[in-house]
Design a protein around this motif. Structure first.
Motif, PDB file in Angstrom:
ATOM      1  N   ILE A   1       0.962  -1.218   0.137  1.00 17.47           N
ATOM      2  CA  ILE A   1      -0.179   0.059  -0.092  1.00 17.47           C
ATOM      3  C   ILE A   1       0.915   1.372  -0.096  1.00 17.47           C
ATOM      4  O   ILE A   1       0.275   2.411  -0.318  1.00 17.47           O
ATOM      5  CB  ILE A   1      -0.895   0.144   1.167  1.00 17.47           C
ATOM      6  N   LEU A   2       2.137   1.203   0.350  1.00 19.27           N
ATOM      7  CA  LEU A   2       3.185   2.222   0.493  1.00 19.27           C
ATOM      8  C   LEU A   2       3.382   2.548  -1.138  1.00 19.27           C
ATOM      9  O   LEU A   2       3.553   1.850  -1.956  1.00 19.27           O
ATOM     10  CB  LEU A   2       4.423   1.931   1.140  1.00 19.27           C
ATOM     11  N   GLN A   3       3.990   4.078  -1.090  1.00 17.56           N
ATOM     12  CA  GLN A   3       4.359   4.245  -2.615  1.00 17.56           C
ATOM     13  C   GLN A   3       5.689   3.877  -2.821  1.00 17.56           C
ATOM     14  O   GLN A   3       6.442   3.611  -1.662  1.00 17.56           O
ATOM     15  CB  GLN A   3       4.412   5.856  -2.632  1.00 17.56           C
ATOM     16  N   ASN A   4       6.099   3.300  -4.022  1.00 13.67           N
ATOM     17  CA  ASN A   4       7.369   3.032  -4.482  1.00 13.67           C
ATOM     18  C   ASN A   4       7.537   1.557  -3.951  1.00 13.67           C
ATOM     19  O   ASN A   4       8.839   1.073  -3.941  1.00 13.67           O
ATOM     20  CB  ASN A   4       8.416   3.789  -4.058  1.00 13.67           C
ATOM     21  N   PHE A   5       6.451   0.947  -3.342  1.00 11.69           N
ATOM     22  CA  PHE A   5       6.723  -0.682  -2.922  1.00 11.69           C
ATOM     23  C   PHE A   5       5.899  -1.470  -4.088  1.00 11.69           C
ATOM     24  O   PHE A   5       4.545  -1.397  -4.093  1.00 11.69           O
ATOM     25  CB  PHE A   5       6.062  -0.805  -1.703  1.00 11.69           C
ATOM     26  N   GLY A   6       6.583  -2.075  -4.940  1.00 12.57           N
ATOM     27  CA  GLY A   6       6.017  -2.968  -6.052  1.00 12.57           C
ATOM     28  C   GLY A   6       5.970  -4.452  -5.436  1.00 12.57           C
ATOM     29  O   GLY A   6       6.613  -4.801  -4.308  1.00 12.57           O
ATOM     30  N   ASP A   7       5.571  -5.552  -6.251  1.00 18.45           N
ATOM     31  CA  ASP A   7       5.723  -6.751  -5.953  1.00 18.45           C
ATOM     32  C   ASP A   7       7.114  -7.178  -5.793  1.00 18.45           C
ATOM     33  O   ASP A   7       7.109  -8.190  -5.174  1.00 18.45           O
ATOM     34  CB  ASP A   7       5.130  -7.475  -7.139  1.00 18.45           C
ATOM     35  N   GLY A   8       7.948  -6.749  -6.679  1.00 22.51           N
ATOM     36  CA  GLY A   8       9.390  -7.282  -6.505  1.00 22.51           C
ATOM     37  C   GLY A   8       9.820  -6.956  -4.995  1.00 22.51           C
ATOM     38  O   GLY A   8      10.308  -7.878  -4.278  1.00 22.51           O
ATOM     39  N   ILE A   9       9.663  -5.650  -4.530  1.00 23.18           N
ATOM     40  CA  ILE A   9      10.400  -5.580  -3.280  1.00 23.18           C
ATOM     41  C   ILE A   9       9.549  -6.197  -2.078  1.00 23.18           C
ATOM     42  O   ILE A   9      10.265  -6.626  -1.001  1.00 23.18           O
ATOM     43  CB  ILE A   9      10.167  -3.861  -2.911  1.00 23.18           C
ATOM     44  N   CYS A  10       8.239  -6.046  -2.241  1.00 23.67           N
ATOM     45  CA  CYS A  10       7.446  -6.919  -1.195  1.00 23.67           C
ATOM     46  C   CYS A  10       7.811  -8.432  -1.035  1.00 23.67           C
ATOM     47  O   CYS A  10       7.805  -9.054  -0.138  1.00 23.67           O
ATOM     48  CB  CYS A  10       5.691  -6.889  -1.593  1.00 23.67           C
ATOM     49  N   LYS A  11       7.863  -9.021  -2.391  1.00 25.84           N
ATOM     50  CA  LYS A  11       8.459 -10.501  -2.431  1.00 25.84           C
ATOM     51  C   LYS A  11       9.800 -10.682  -1.693  1.00 25.84           C
ATOM     52  O   LYS A  11      10.046 -11.736  -0.820  1.00 25.84           O
ATOM     53  CB  LYS A  11       8.521 -10.953  -3.864  1.00 25.84           C
ATOM     54  N   ILE A  12      10.621  -9.855  -1.752  1.00 27.11           N
ATOM     55  CA  ILE A  12      12.033  -9.957  -1.379  1.00 27.11           C
ATOM     56  C   ILE A  12      11.908  -9.742   0.476  1.00 27.11           C
ATOM     57  O   ILE A  12      12.520 -10.571   1.078  1.00 27.11           O
ATOM     58  CB  ILE A  12      12.950  -8.726  -1.665  1.00 27.11           C
ATOM     59  N   LEU A  13      10.938  -8.823   0.920  1.00 28.91           N
ATOM     60  CA  LEU A  13      10.994  -8.458   2.177  1.00 28.91           C
ATOM     61  C   LEU A  13      10.205 -10.030   2.788  1.00 28.91           C
ATOM     62  O   LEU A  13      10.719 -10.346   3.946  1.00 28.91           O
ATOM     63  CB  LEU A  13       9.813  -7.474   2.483  1.00 28.91           C
TER      64      LEU A  13
END
Length: 619
Positions: free
Chosen positions: A68-80
């Motif tokens: 839901i945050l700006q500049n957070f896409g599927d790739g970054i969320c998956k890494i986290l």
């Protein structure tokens, strides 16, 4: 002066609010620094995510919530999420993720966030993540940076791409495989080995497992052809799928049992019709689902078993030796007009014949006075001892006739008037199920003399207004496939029918008994003779042709006028009895035409009146 008063205090500095997600912030900072050391532009992507995370005041349970945050896409969320799972495995399932045990501080100036120096010098890569995983992470996030690293694409296990590749591979290994799968059957088969739905997106996301198909096509692993779409593996895709299957078997030796089950299911499923040796194979049920077989209503989609009721019976008049054809005593044969095999583009026309031969279709090339394709029930005859030639086989025409049109031929026929004339003759030929087979030929319409919208409107009018069934195909090969499916469909439809020969002139249809169908059909000789184009015409037929030359008068409208005034003379007599000119102009306006029984209207009525009653040239 200042030295005597001591240091100047400009005001109290407000302490920064601590970040409620320090662990995520630490990981993002490590990945940013790692990208910065390698000179990758993804460092700026990570920095934007860090800035957004610092402004968010609530704790996050996992990486998916950070979307839901700006500049957070599927790739970054998956890494986290991946690093969070590693954190739980190394510590505890209930480990606190909203505090740091080490000396990592989050209240540092913008752009200078980094771990403790000792930790940063001890290793050149972020804590808790390997070099291989970091490369994978960089490959996901590096879209904005434009830096591409050559690495082999391998889909994640039980992902959408993984399931699609494995399903197509396993289907290709089954006996009698078509070599391709349609979208619906591919989704149904692949769903059992995929964790994500192929049709319903996850909550908060617009993507499904099927979204990965575009990636497979871009990477030349999957091939999409035809309409409706057919999906098959390329050589690269086949090699990758074979390797995935080998690894799958290594993980679970029970795959052999599953494959056997798939083979059994494929044997009990819809009947497979082999149409071509290569990829041009069609499945009877799939073609019926995509409106390939005409139904009672031109716009309604039907299945093969519901495509048509058994043709209705007319007055029965037995002819020939027994007066009828019993079930099993005849063959259903496709008749092809000789114009469709000779002249013009001979190579393209011969391709149709070769495809029909390859598909094992029984067909006969002969002169057809109307239409391009039709089907006959031909009597099976045996040679008679002592006679030189076998008896002449009885031939009855089935109620299906096809006019085939390439898009360029359609354009030409509209411009020279053949289009309306052909539809009129097809309606009057005595067969109840006329079909228009339109070959789209790619973007050929862009080079025609008429706009593409005009051609598309003509096709729609043929289906909606004139009541023809319209089937669109892409090329000659698909035309041959449609003719093959129709031939086999009619063979099944008429296999238990007793066929009677009727005269074309007889009226009064009666319904067939579905349990014991008896169908009356026209003999081929009578049909073809009655469809001769340049035969001697009656006064009524000449009058009908005259009316159809008027703009706006279709075959239905001309037929409606003929019901009231069968000749020009009778119409002129009616005009002579009109007292005023206005009465004559409205004479035909209330005549009903078509299935909806609409009025002919005052405009056409006035046009006909002016044509036949104006003395001298028309203005």
């Amino acid at each position: 002066m200042p030295s005597e008063q001591g240091p100047v205090r400009l005001g109290r500095k407000r302490p920064l609010t601590p970040c409620p997600n320090p662990l995520f912030l630490q990981w993002l900072t490590e990945m940013r620094d790692h990208a910065k050391e390698k000179g990758l532009k993804t460092q700026y992507v990570y920095q934007k995510a860090i800035n957004s995370l610092k402004k968010y005041p609530l704790p996050l349970k996992n990486g998916k919530e950070a979307k839901i945050l700006q500049n957070f896409g599927d790739g970054i969320c998956k890494i986290l999420d991946e690093r969070l799972q590693n954190h739980y495995r190394e510590n505890d399932v209930h480990a606190d993720v909203h505090s740091l045990s080490s000396g990592f501080t989050t209240n540092q100036p913008h752009g200078n966030l980094h771990p403790d120096k000792s930790a940063s010098h001890s290793s050149k890569e972020p804590l808790g993540i390997s070099e291989g995983s970091m490369r994978k992470a960089e490959g996901i996030i590096r879209k904005e940076g434009g830096v591409k690293k050559k690495r082999e694409y391998v889909p994640q296990k039980r992902s959408g791409a993984y399931a699609v590749l494995l399903t197509l591979y396993r289907n290709s290994q089954l006996p009698g495989s078509k070599g391709f799968m349609f979208k619906n059957e591919l989704q149904n088969e692949a769903q059992s080995i995929c964790d994500k739905s192929f049709t319903v997106p996850d909550l908060g996301s617009k993507y499904t497992a099927w979204s990965s198909v575009s990636t497979l096509i871009q990477k030349n692993l999957l091939l999409k052809t035809h309409s409706p779409a057919r999906y098959s593996l390329t050589e690269l895709g086949l090699a990758l799928a074979e390797r995935l299957e080998f690894e799958e078997r290594g993980d679970d030796c029970g795959r052999d049992k599953e494959k056997a089950t798939l083979a059994e299911e494929s044997g009990d499923g819809p009947v497979t019709i082999n149409l071509t040796v290569n990829e041009g194979e069609w499945e009877e049920e799939d073609i019926a689902e995509n409106n390939c077989i005409p139904s009672e209503e031109p716009t309604a989609a039907t299945t093969v078993n519901q495509a048509e009721n058994v043709p209705t019976c007319s007055g029965l008049s037995g002819t020939g030796r027994d007066g009828h054809l019993l079930p099993g005593s005849y063959d259903i044969v496709l008749c092809v007009d000789f114009i469709e095999t000779t002249g013009g583009n001979t190579a393209r026309k011969q391709e149709l014949v070769k495809e029909l031969q390859k598909n094992g279709v029984i067909f006969d090339i002969r002169k057809l006075n109307v239409g391009d394709f039709l089907w006959i029930a031909r009597e099976k005859v045996e040679p008679v001892p002592g006679q030189l030639r076998p008896p002449v086989a009885k031939e009855l025409v089935l109620d299906y006739i096809i006019e085939r049109k390439r898009i360029d031929d359609l354009c030409g026929s509209i411009m020279d008037g053949r289009f309306r004339e052909q539809k009129f003759r097809l309606k009057r030929c005595g067969l109840r199920k006329p079909i228009y087979l339109v070959e789209e030929c790619g973007s050929a319409a862009a080079h025609m003399s008429l706009p593409e919208s005009t051609l598309q409107q003509a096709i729609v009018n043929t289906q909606v207004v004139d009541g023809f069934f319209v089937k669109r195909v892409q090329d000659v090969r698909e035309s041959a496939a449609y003719l093959t499916v129709m031939t086999r469909h009619l063979q099944k439809l008429y296999q238990n029918c007793t066929l009677f020969c009727r005269s074309r002139e007889l009226e009064g249809d009666i319904e067939c008994d579905m349990e014991s169908p008896q169908c009356s059909l026209i003999s081929f000789t009578e049909f073809n003779h009655g469809a001769v184009k340049n035969k001697c015409q009656t006064v009524r037929e000449v009058f009908a042709r005259q009316l159809m030359q008027i703009s706006g008068i279709s075959g239905d409208k001309a037929a409606a006028i003929l019901e009231h005034y069968s000749t020009v003379s009778s119409l002129l007599d009616a005009y002579a009895q009109c007292v005023t000119e206005a009465e004559g102009e409205k004479l035909l306006s209330s005549i009903k035409y078509g299935k909806l029984k609409r009025n002919l209207g005052p405009v056409l009525s006035r046009t006909v009146y002016q044509l036949y009653c104006t003395r001298g040239p028309l203005s």
